[in-house]
Design an enzyme around this catalytic site. Structure first.
Site, PDB file in Angstrom:
ATOM      1  N   LYS A   1      -3.458 -14.573  11.984  1.00 23.71           N
ATOM      2  CA  LYS A   1      -3.704 -13.940  10.688  1.00 23.71           C
ATOM      3  C   LYS A   1      -2.710 -14.553   9.698  1.00 23.71           C
ATOM      4  O   LYS A   1      -1.568 -14.853  10.066  1.00 23.71           O
ATOM      5  CB  LYS A   1      -3.472 -12.437  10.814  1.00 23.71           C
TER       6      LYS A   1
ATOM      7  N   SER B   1      -7.632  -5.157   7.694  1.00 18.17           N
ATOM      8  CA  SER B   1      -7.411  -6.367   6.958  1.00 18.17           C
ATOM      9  C   SER B   1      -7.483  -7.647   7.786  1.00 18.17           C
ATOM     10  O   SER B   1      -7.617  -8.731   7.211  1.00 18.17           O
ATOM     11  CB  SER B   1      -6.042  -6.284   6.284  1.00 18.17           C
TER      12      SER B   1
ATOM     13  N   SER C   1      -5.862  -2.151  11.005  1.00 21.42           N
ATOM     14  CA  SER C   1      -6.307  -3.498  10.644  1.00 21.42           C
ATOM     15  C   SER C   1      -6.640  -4.436  11.791  1.00 21.42           C
ATOM     16  O   SER C   1      -7.183  -5.514  11.553  1.00 21.42           O
ATOM     17  CB  SER C   1      -5.265  -4.177   9.771  1.00 21.42           C
TER      18      SER C   1
HETATM   19  N1  GLN Z   1      -7.244  -0.309   5.961  1.00 23.10           N
HETATM   20  C1  GLN Z   1      -5.892   0.120   5.945  1.00 23.10           C
HETATM   21  C2  GLN Z   1      -5.278  -0.136   4.597  1.00 23.10           C
HETATM   22  O1  GLN Z   1      -5.977  -0.516   3.735  1.00 23.10           O
HETATM   23  C3  GLN Z   1      -5.141  -0.533   7.062  1.00 23.10           C
HETATM   24  C4  GLN Z   1      -4.439  -1.776   6.720  1.00 23.10           C
HETATM   25  C5  GLN Z   1      -3.680  -2.366   7.844  1.00 23.10           C
HETATM   26  O2  GLN Z   1      -3.692  -1.861   8.964  1.00 23.10           O
HETATM   27  N2  GLN Z   1      -2.942  -3.431   7.535  1.00 23.10           N
HETATM   28  O3  GLN Z   1      -4.122   0.040   4.383  1.00 23.10           O
END
Ligand code: GLN
Length: 472
Positions: A76, A151, A175
């Site tokens: 990532k 993400s 994420s």
């Molecule tokens: N969807 C969550 C957010 O928008 C999780 C993000 C993550 O785990 N980095 O913060």
């Protein structure tokens, strides 16, 4: 073309001479090129990957290759790899080159893995759809009209589209697990403090964990075994010994809980509910204890998560001001306008929203009402979750309320998007390990995952149960 099934069978094929690392890297690079329109990779590291492939091929011949020999891994775009670019999918870090490698990358390379490139994600890991990247959205390979989740959307999509064998993601509120669910792959968020965050670009430091996205549960176990464990560069990592996760075996006498309100949620896709209900029935038939439990704090999870993570993000992201590194505005005329303009032009909308929200909840006048209160709720949520784990070994729940949604369908309403995280944030708020495994598809043939959580540092049990359930 070589068809990847699992790391174990890949190792076997490499040893038998059925394929070579160099051949694998070249094939992966051409597949990535062919699938360019999915916008999964921000960059491929052709030169270093091919060089590593030659080295590992020689080691395989000499019989000295490591446990991840020839495994092609995508990172990532928030995980540092020395002398390679890393940007957190943000304009503010465009063209920034890592000065050192993250601990996870060093451990993967020590075991002869091959890092092939960096994957697209939501900017600074903030998002649930990958639509917040400064470098364009990612298309879900299962259905290109839909998002891959976020993400770590690029990482999940890379595994699902067979462009790599394994990808690393980071999970602050879901994420890794949510995109795994949307793309039909396995995603593991380890216990907070199981894996070093050294070299991970921080979003919310008391929530972030790095973990694998894979095709199989065994592969996730092996990658975790290699990346987990004490690290002198990260004081939050536990020195607890790392178990042999790959040898985790199912235990028939487990007690499993599910949270009643999670299954009774009106927003839950009926196909997912049906699937989980059937799984519960099968487990009961096999003699497992499976009970519904109450968890009244469910409605506080998402607000607590967004107060605390935005507070931490506002502090973490204060280092990006156009001075020591990163984007510097050409329109600035003095120090103050350098900070202001670089940040305004360099950060995307969602990141700006979260920095402002985080600064607000930390501000002198509102600290007690929001930040301090959310910390207290975090403690209650942790205590109540651990109380469930006094009586039960595993908590089973959906990973997401629905399947992958269409691009643009939730971008206008941040609250709608934030509610995507309803089932995943509990594990981050409490720090427990959680995994999403592919559970089935709905009527439109879209995949969804089933999520399991376990007590802190009980990844062995988590993985063993996941294996058992996926074979039901
Ligand atoms: N969807 C969550 C957010 O928008 C999780 C993000 C993550 O785990 N980095 O913060």
């Amino acid at each position: 073309m070589y068809v990847f099934k699992s790391i174990a069978s890949l190792q076997n094929d490499l040893r038998q001479g059925n394929t070579t690392c160099k051949g694998l890297v070249n094939a992966c690079l051409s597949s990535i090129e062919e699938k360019k329109h999915l916008n999964i990779f921000l960059e491929t590291f052709n030169e270093s990957a091919l060089k590593q492939a030659d080295l590992v091929d020689a080691k395989i011949k000499a019989g000295t290759a490591g446990r991840l020999a020839g495994v092609i891994i995508a990172l990532k775009d928030n995980i540092c790899y020395k002398n390679h670019k890393v940007s957190s999918a943000s304009k503010i870090l465009e063209n920034f080159t890592s000065l050192y490698s993250s601990t996870v990358v060093e451990r993967l390379l020590d075991q002869d893995a091959i890092i092939i490139g960096r994957t697209n994600c939501d900017e600074f890991a903030m998002g649930s759809s990958n639509e917040n990247s400064a470098f364009g959205k990612v298309l879900n390979p299962v259905n290109e009209k839909t998002v891959p989740g976020g993400s770590s959307g690029g990482s999940a999509a890379a595994v699902a589209a067979n462009l790599v064998h394994v990808a690393l993601g980071s999970d602050t509120g879901g994420s890794i697990r949510q995109p795994a669910s949307f793309c039909g792959v396995v995603g593991l968020k380890p216990t907070y403090g199981r894996v070093s965050r050294w070299g991970l670009i921080a979003y919310a430091s008391s929530f972030d964990q790095i973990g694998p996205l894979t095709k199989t549960i065994d592969d996730a176990a092996l990658v975790l075994e290699i990346i987990a464990g004490a690290d002198e560069f990260d004081g939050t990592v536990s020195s607890k010994p790392v178990a042999e996760y790959t040898k985790a075996a199912p235990n028939k006498k487990l007690k499993i809980a599910y949270i009643n309100d999670c299954l009774d949620n009106e927003a839950l896709d009926p196909a997912i509910k049906n699937n989980i209900t059937k799984t519960i029935e099968k487990l009961k038939q096999q003699g497992y204890t499976v009970d519904g439990v109450d968890f009244k704090e469910l409605e506080y999870l998402v607000p607590t998560y967004y107060v605390l993570t935005t507070a931490e993000a506002s502090s973490n992201l204060s280092r990006f001001g156009g001075v020591p590194y990163g984007y510097r505005s050409k329109n600035a005329t003095d120090l103050e306008s350098t900070f202001k303009k670089s940040r305004t032009e360099g950060f995307g909308k969602e990141v700006q929203r979260r920095i402002m929200l985080g600064t607000f909840v930390l501000s002198a006048g509102y600290y007690d009402a929001y930040y301090a209160k959310a910390q207290q709720v975090r403690r209650v949520v942790r205590d109540k979750t651990l109380a469930i784990f006094k009586d039960y070994d595993i908590i089973l729940m959906p990973t997401t309320p629905g399947v992958a949604f269409e691009h643009g369908s939730k971008t206008a309403d941040p609250i709608k998007m934030y509610l995507e995280d309803i089932y995943t944030v509990q594990a981050n708020i409490t720090g427990v390990p959680a995994i999403s495994i592919p559970a089935g598809v709905n009527e439109q043939n879209m995949p969804f995952g089933l999520q399991l959580m376990a007590r802190p540092f009980e990844e062995e049990l988590l993985l063993a149960t996941a294996k058992h359930i996926s074979a039901l």
